[in-house]
Enzyme design. Structure first.
Site, PDB file in Angstrom:
ATOM      1  N   GLY A  16       0.748  -1.091   0.142  1.00 18.11           N
ATOM      2  CA  GLY A  16       0.052  -0.029   0.138  1.00 18.11           C
ATOM      3  C   GLY A  16       0.809   1.258   0.140  1.00 18.11           C
ATOM      4  CE1 TYR A 149      -9.168   2.688   8.316  1.00 22.19           C
ATOM      5  CE2 TYR A 149      -9.725   4.733   9.231  1.00 22.19           C
ATOM      6  CZ  TYR A 149      -8.633   3.842   8.822  1.00 22.19           C
ATOM      7  OH  TYR A 149      -7.329   4.499   8.466  1.00 22.19           O
ATOM      8  CB  THR A 179       0.175   9.905   5.905  1.00 22.60           C
ATOM      9  OG1 THR A 179       0.046  10.041   7.376  1.00 22.60           O
ATOM     10  CG2 THR A 179       1.501   9.810   5.363  1.00 22.60           C
TER      11      THR A 179
HETATM   12  P1  NAD Z   1      -3.582   1.923   1.573  1.00 23.81           P
HETATM   13  O1  NAD Z   1      -5.115   1.496   1.191  1.00 23.81           O
HETATM   14  O2  NAD Z   1      -2.516   2.517   0.346  1.00 23.81           O
HETATM   15  O3  NAD Z   1      -3.014   0.562   1.960  1.00 23.81           O
HETATM   16  C1  NAD Z   1      -3.545  -0.614   2.682  1.00 23.81           C
HETATM   17  C2  NAD Z   1      -2.735  -1.954   2.326  1.00 23.81           C
HETATM   18  O4  NAD Z   1      -3.450  -2.989   3.055  1.00 23.81           O
HETATM   19  C3  NAD Z   1      -3.180  -2.045   0.821  1.00 23.81           C
HETATM   20  O5  NAD Z   1      -1.984  -2.640   0.336  1.00 23.81           O
HETATM   21  C4  NAD Z   1      -4.033  -3.201   0.930  1.00 23.81           C
HETATM   22  O6  NAD Z   1      -4.085  -3.951  -0.145  1.00 23.81           O
HETATM   23  C5  NAD Z   1      -3.848  -3.863   2.109  1.00 23.81           C
HETATM   24  N1  NAD Z   1      -4.846  -4.511   2.692  1.00 23.81           N
HETATM   25  C6  NAD Z   1      -6.069  -4.416   2.745  1.00 23.81           C
HETATM   26  N2  NAD Z   1      -6.824  -5.455   3.431  1.00 23.81           N
HETATM   27  C7  NAD Z   1      -6.114  -6.512   3.397  1.00 23.81           C
HETATM   28  C8  NAD Z   1      -6.131  -7.638   3.883  1.00 23.81           C
HETATM   29  N3  NAD Z   1      -7.300  -8.258   4.375  1.00 23.81           N
HETATM   30  N4  NAD Z   1      -4.958  -8.553   3.866  1.00 23.81           N
HETATM   31  C9  NAD Z   1      -3.941  -8.167   3.509  1.00 23.81           C
HETATM   32  N5  NAD Z   1      -3.765  -6.906   2.938  1.00 23.81           N
HETATM   33  C10 NAD Z   1      -4.598  -5.923   2.990  1.00 23.81           C
HETATM   34  O7  NAD Z   1      -3.595   2.688   2.873  1.00 23.81           O
HETATM   35  P2  NAD Z   1      -2.168   3.312   3.651  1.00 23.81           P
HETATM   36  O8  NAD Z   1      -2.746   4.919   3.702  1.00 23.81           O
HETATM   37  O9  NAD Z   1      -1.062   2.988   3.038  1.00 23.81           O
HETATM   38  O10 NAD Z   1      -2.612   3.023   5.137  1.00 23.81           O
HETATM   39  C11 NAD Z   1      -1.821   1.980   5.689  1.00 23.81           C
HETATM   40  C12 NAD Z   1      -2.267   1.756   7.272  1.00 23.81           C
HETATM   41  O11 NAD Z   1      -2.369   3.244   7.689  1.00 23.81           O
HETATM   42  C13 NAD Z   1      -3.852   1.368   7.482  1.00 23.81           C
HETATM   43  O12 NAD Z   1      -3.810   0.627   8.245  1.00 23.81           O
HETATM   44  C14 NAD Z   1      -4.459   2.797   7.548  1.00 23.81           C
HETATM   45  O13 NAD Z   1      -5.579   2.554   8.625  1.00 23.81           O
HETATM   46  C15 NAD Z   1      -3.227   3.477   8.483  1.00 23.81           C
HETATM   47  N6  NAD Z   1      -3.546   4.733   8.368  1.00 23.81           N
HETATM   48  C16 NAD Z   1      -3.373   5.674   7.396  1.00 23.81           C
HETATM   49  C17 NAD Z   1      -3.670   6.911   7.286  1.00 23.81           C
HETATM   50  C18 NAD Z   1      -3.231   7.764   5.930  1.00 23.81           C
HETATM   51  O14 NAD Z   1      -3.564   9.104   5.926  1.00 23.81           O
HETATM   52  N7  NAD Z   1      -2.634   7.284   4.905  1.00 23.81           N
HETATM   53  C19 NAD Z   1      -3.833   7.807   8.349  1.00 23.81           C
HETATM   54  C20 NAD Z   1      -4.317   6.725   9.573  1.00 23.81           C
HETATM   55  C21 NAD Z   1      -4.234   5.503   9.499  1.00 23.81           C
END
Ligand code: NAD
Ligand code: UDP
Length: 317
Positions: A16, A149, A179
């Protein structure tokens, strides 16, 4: 890095947006990285440059099923993060948060690995306390469209602390605020990528509501620094700890900045505000400063520049 410091690190959600940056960074400092991802929102393109690395391995795996590997550290990032993606199959989103946490905590227990949870500012819901400190318990709707979520991530935090108290696991909980940066999907649906893609394509910039709601945006490189510092902090420090950039902007200000920096003449189109959309959000990062010596310094313009370049090259024919 001398061999005894080389760790086997599992990153769930490693393909991700944040996960792929983390894979690259941990390989760069000499660790062995196992990326587990079901590619729901992750993309092979994000990790294609790492596939030839001798200490990088990819596993197509859904974290709602148990995983049996041997590792020293686990970063649990698997979960769609954009509202449009996590609301696409909300039941699965709760399962990913809760069953995913149980499976990864079980793995950490068996292997005695240290485990970090990517939690979120969404645990504060639509907050009455501003800025948000870790001591604030939040104002979350348990039955709305964001609940799969928000409540999923809250339950994951509960599980982390219960495994810590009950099974003495070494845990770390990061509450990540908005982010952004390169490697976001063009169809990710979150505000920064939407606005940049719209501006570059000359399409209307879609502001939900009147654009007066606020967010604070952290550049991905600095967020990754914070996650690694948290993982490396003393075992006595579990968090939860806020990780985000405290500079706060209205969504209208973000739209204006993107228009200015892309030189686009896109118009602005106001759309209805989705349910339970938080009015304001800004981290209090005093704790991260004190315990991790972490404080982001990249201002929004400086982080938007490489992000815009990334989308420009992605969208150019
Ligand atoms: P993203 O959607 O780009 O990445 C999430 C990844 O998890 C993806 O690669 C997806 O394919 C994988 N995924 C989803 N379900 C899955 C499953 N059942 N098994 C295996 N893999 C699975 O999101 P991101 O922005 O990179 O976020 C990463 C983490 O950080 C998440 O847990 C998100 O909740 C947390 N987060 C992100 C932000 C932000 O602003 N980017 C803010 C708060 C929290
Ligand atoms: N938003 C917007 N236009 C978009 C996408 C999002 O105005 O095209 C708004 C959204 O309603 C929210 C803010 O921008 O108020 C941040 O949304 P995002 O989905 O990026 O993250 P979150 O709401 O989870 O912080």
């Amino acid at each position: 890095m001398s061999n005894h410091l080389k760790k086997k690190v599992l990153i769930t959600g490693g393909a991700g947006f944040i996960g792929s940056h983390l894979c690259e960074r941990l390989l760069g400092i000499g660790h062995e990285v196992l990326c587990a991802d079901n590619f729901f929102t992750g993309r092979r393109e994000n990790i294609v440059g790492l596939l030839d690395h001798p200490y990088f391995e990819v596993l197509r795996h859904d974290v709602t099923f148990p995983l049996y590997v041997e590792v020293d550290e686990i970063y649990n990032l698997a979960c769609p993060a954009s509202p449009i993606h996590y609301q696409f199959d909300p039941v699965q989103t709760t399962k990913v948060c809760v069953h995913g946490a149980i499976n990864m905590l079980g793995l950490a227990r068996r292997t005695k690995a240290k485990i970090l949870q990517a939690s979120t500012s969404e645990v504060y819901g639509d907050p009455e306390e501003h800025p948000q400190r870790e001591s604030y318990w939040g104002r979350v709707n348990p039955t709305g469209i964001r609940s799969c979520y928000d409540e999923g991530k809250r339950c994951a935090e509960t599980l982390f602390f219960d495994y810590h108290r009950q099974h003495k696991l070494k845990i770390k909980v990061a509450r990540i605020f908005n982010t952004y940066g390169p490697k976001m999907r063009p169809d990710d649906g979150r505000v920064v990528s939407n606005f940049i893609v719209q501006a570059l394509q000359g399409a209307p910039i879609t502001i939900y509501g009147d654009g007066s709601q606020t967010r604070a945006f952290c550049y991905v490189d600095e967020l990754v620094d914070g996650l690694i510092k948290l993982m490396e902090s003393p075992d006595t420090f579990t968090g939860p700890v806020n990780l985000g950039n405290p500079a706060e902007f209205t969504i209208k200000q973000l739209a204006d900045k993107v228009l200015e920096m892309t030189g686009s003449n896109s118009t602005i189109e106001f759309r209805p505000l989705p349910g339970d959309d938080p009015r304001q959000r800004r981290p209090d990062i005093t704790l991260a400063g004190e315990v991790l010596s972490w404080r982001p310094v990249v201002p929004l313009e400086r982080g938007l520049a490489p992000t815009i370049s990334y989308f420009r090259s992605l969208l150019s024919p």
